[in-house]
Design an enzyme around this catalytic site. Structure first.
Site, PDB file in Angstrom:
ATOM      1  N   ASN A 194       0.820  -1.211   0.000  1.00  0.00           N
ATOM      2  CA  ASN A 194       0.000   0.000   0.000  1.00  0.00           C
ATOM      3  C   ASN A 194       0.857   1.265   0.000  1.00  0.00           C
ATOM      4  O   ASN A 194       0.358   2.351   0.284  1.00  0.00           O
ATOM      5  CB  ASN A 194      -0.914   0.021   1.234  1.00  0.00           C
ATOM      6  CG  ASN A 194      -1.916  -1.112   1.218  1.00  0.00           C
ATOM      7  OD1 ASN A 194      -2.413  -1.492   0.175  1.00  0.00           O
ATOM      8  ND2 ASN A 194      -2.204  -1.665   2.385  1.00  0.00           N
ATOM      9  N   HIS A 212     -14.174  -0.749   6.364  1.00  0.00           N
ATOM     10  CA  HIS A 212     -13.068  -1.533   6.909  1.00  0.00           C
ATOM     11  C   HIS A 212     -13.442  -2.225   8.229  1.00  0.00           C
ATOM     12  O   HIS A 212     -14.220  -1.703   9.014  1.00  0.00           O
ATOM     13  CB  HIS A 212     -11.889  -0.577   7.156  1.00  0.00           C
ATOM     14  CG  HIS A 212     -10.602  -1.254   7.457  1.00  0.00           C
ATOM     15  ND1 HIS A 212     -10.111  -1.382   8.738  1.00  0.00           N
ATOM     16  CD2 HIS A 212      -9.685  -1.840   6.646  1.00  0.00           C
ATOM     17  CE1 HIS A 212      -8.945  -2.003   8.702  1.00  0.00           C
ATOM     18  NE2 HIS A 212      -8.658  -2.295   7.441  1.00  0.00           N
ATOM     19  N   HIS A 247      -6.886   5.246   2.247  1.00  0.00           N
ATOM     20  CA  HIS A 247      -6.312   5.013   0.922  1.00  0.00           C
ATOM     21  C   HIS A 247      -6.318   6.247   0.019  1.00  0.00           C
ATOM     22  O   HIS A 247      -5.848   6.187  -1.108  1.00  0.00           O
ATOM     23  CB  HIS A 247      -7.043   3.865   0.226  1.00  0.00           C
ATOM     24  CG  HIS A 247      -6.920   2.585   0.975  1.00  0.00           C
ATOM     25  ND1 HIS A 247      -5.832   1.760   0.854  1.00  0.00           N
ATOM     26  CD2 HIS A 247      -7.727   2.012   1.901  1.00  0.00           C
ATOM     27  CE1 HIS A 247      -5.982   0.718   1.655  1.00  0.00           C
ATOM     28  NE2 HIS A 247      -7.117   0.850   2.302  1.00  0.00           N
TER      29      HIS A 247
HETATM   30  C1  LIG Z   1      -5.508  -0.002   6.597  1.00  0.00           C
HETATM   31  C2  LIG Z   1      -6.783   0.572   7.014  1.00  0.00           C
HETATM   32  C3  LIG Z   1      -7.037   0.874   8.354  1.00  0.00           C
HETATM   33  C4  LIG Z   1      -6.099   0.474   9.439  1.00  0.00           C
HETATM   34  O1  LIG Z   1      -5.037   1.350   9.521  1.00  0.00           O
HETATM   35  P1  LIG Z   1      -3.703   0.860  10.206  1.00  0.00           P
HETATM   36  O2  LIG Z   1      -2.963   2.112  10.460  1.00  0.00           O
HETATM   37  O3  LIG Z   1      -3.038  -0.061   9.248  1.00  0.00           O
HETATM   38  O4  LIG Z   1      -4.100   0.165  11.477  1.00  0.00           O
HETATM   39  C5  LIG Z   1      -8.202   1.530   8.666  1.00  0.00           C
HETATM   40  N1  LIG Z   1      -9.107   1.843   7.719  1.00  0.00           N
HETATM   41  C6  LIG Z   1      -8.911   1.536   6.431  1.00  0.00           C
HETATM   42  C7  LIG Z   1      -9.943   1.911   5.428  1.00  0.00           C
HETATM   43  C8  LIG Z   1      -7.755   0.887   6.042  1.00  0.00           C
HETATM   44  O5  LIG Z   1      -7.566   0.555   4.776  1.00  0.00           O
END
Ligand SMILES: *Cc1c(COP(=O)(O)O)cnc(C)c1O
Length: 384
Positions: free
Chosen positions: A47, A133, A207
């Site tokens: 990512n 998520h 993202h």
């Molecule tokens: C990756 C992600 C998270 C989690 O974030 P981290 O910092 O990796 O714990 C939360 N929400 C979304 C939409 C994600 O893609």
């Protein structure tokens, strides 16, 4: 059933449906290449959308921060773990994203859990996009509030759920760019529906941040929308890890009192906060713009080539370009064929995605070169 039987059966059932998850130990996993043992693969799994995880200025900031502050923060931010580095990062974030306050968290998962847990009470309702998520949906279903899910990106369905009688408050939850489909939420419509019902909007832009919008300010800036609560994470386009909640001064004061993930957890290392500032500087400057432009051209290159594949693409213009193949076994087979031929891609299966929609979740980054995309497309044509 004993503990042991329960655990054995759960694992066996995962294995039987080709849904067993395993971790792969790599010596390098972010950026253009993934290295495992002695072999180097083109990396379509990370990512690290802008390739910033290996940026020299960011690495140097982390090193200098470690020299200055040591490697650990030594405590929760409420005790002794809130340093001048954390303050600088929070002020930089608030200024960049146009909010009165920013609060740093150690991860996006923790930030989402903290906000939802601290805000929601028994009579309240959370209305969340069905594809939100796991960190959002899990917090929502554990909270005492009512949870309703609206069909993915379906504003009419959202509005109808918001109209149902309720005596207390409503929180609408969505993502800027969806992690498993790569498509964007219609944020302006969602905000309009939310305001009509006197609710608050929370957007998780894990993202989109760094990748979309003017100066990389993310999906909300790109769509000219200002949610009440904006969560940004630093493990994706920003190239690091950690997260922040952007909000009003009173919400920040409230979270400082009631967000348990903040109060009872060691704050991020100060060096990481300085690396974050360095990464934001790159993102906001000309180099960030050049990286976003390069990524956009790689994405359009990929989508042009993917149109003639016999695999279903999604409505994504983002760095996340899934190919939906259906069965778990087919996704695993394709991932392994591509891997044998030098491209590292990840098969994503239920329960992470709806059943019957197993997919290759391909991610592109500004660290790729056009010939990398070309090679990926050739392999996909052969494999399809
Ligand atoms: C990756 C992600 C998270 C989690 O974030 P981290 O910092 O990796 O714990 C939360 N929400 C979304 C939409 C994600 O893609």
């Amino acid at each position: 059933m004993s503990w042991q039987q329960r655990i054995d059966e759960a694992i066996a059932s995962r294995r039987q449906s080709d849904a067993l998850r395993t971790r792969q130990c790599v010596s390098q996993g972010a950026g253009r290449w993934l290295v495992q043992d002695t072999r180097r693969y083109l990396n379509f799994s990370s990512n690290d959308y802008l390739g910033l995880s290996t940026h020299p200025a960011v690495i140097r900031a982390w090193q200098q921060g470690a020299e200055q502050y040591g490697v650990g923060s030594g405590g929760s931010g409420h005790v002794s773990g809130y340093t001048t580095a954390h303050l600088l990062a929070e002020e930089t974030l608030a200024d960049w994203l146009g909010y009165p306050r920013a609060l740093l968290f150690i991860s996006g998962f923790a930030a989402n859990q903290a906000v939802i847990t601290a805000l929601m009470a028994k009579e309240d309702r959370i209305v969340a996009d069905r594809l939100s998520h796991a960190s959002l949906l899990e917090a929502a279903s554990l909270s005492p509030a009512q949870l309703r899910r609206f069909a993915h990106n379906d504003t009419a369905h959202l509005a109808s759920l918001l109209e149902k009688p309720l005596s207390a408050e409503q929180l609408v939850v969505t993502e800027g760019v969806f992690s498993m489909d790569g498509d964007s939420a219609p944020l302006a419509d969602i905000l309009r529906a939310t305001r009509k019902a006197n609710g608050w909007l929370m957007v998780d832009d894990a993202h989109g941040i760094g990748v979309w919008g003017d100066e990389g300010r993310g999906s909300c800036d790109a769509q000219q929308v200002k949610p009440d609560i904006l969560v940004v994470t630093f493990g994706k386009g920003v190239g690091l890890s950690g997260a922040a909640v952007l909000c009003s001064a009173s919400v920040a004061d409230y979270l400082s009192q009631f967000a348990r993930h903040l109060i009872y957890s060691t704050s991020m290392p100060p060096a990481q906060a300085l690396a974050l500032c360095a990464s934001l500087k790159v993102i906001r400057g000309e180099e960030g713009m050049a990286r976003r432009e390069k990524l956009a051209s790689l994405i359009s290159h990929f989508r042009q080539g993917a149109a003639s594949l016999r695999m279903q693409v999604t409505a994504s213009n983002s760095a996340i370009q899934p190919l939906i193949v259906g069965e778990n076994s087919r996704a695993l087979g394709l991932a392994s064929t591509l891997r044998e031929r030098g491209c590292w891609v990840t098969a994503i299966r239920p329960p992470t995605v709806p059943s019957g929609t197993a997919r290759l979740r391909l991610t592109l980054t500004a660290a790729h070169e056009p010939e990398d995309i070309h090679q990926l497309l050739e392999l996909l044509h052969d494999a399809g």
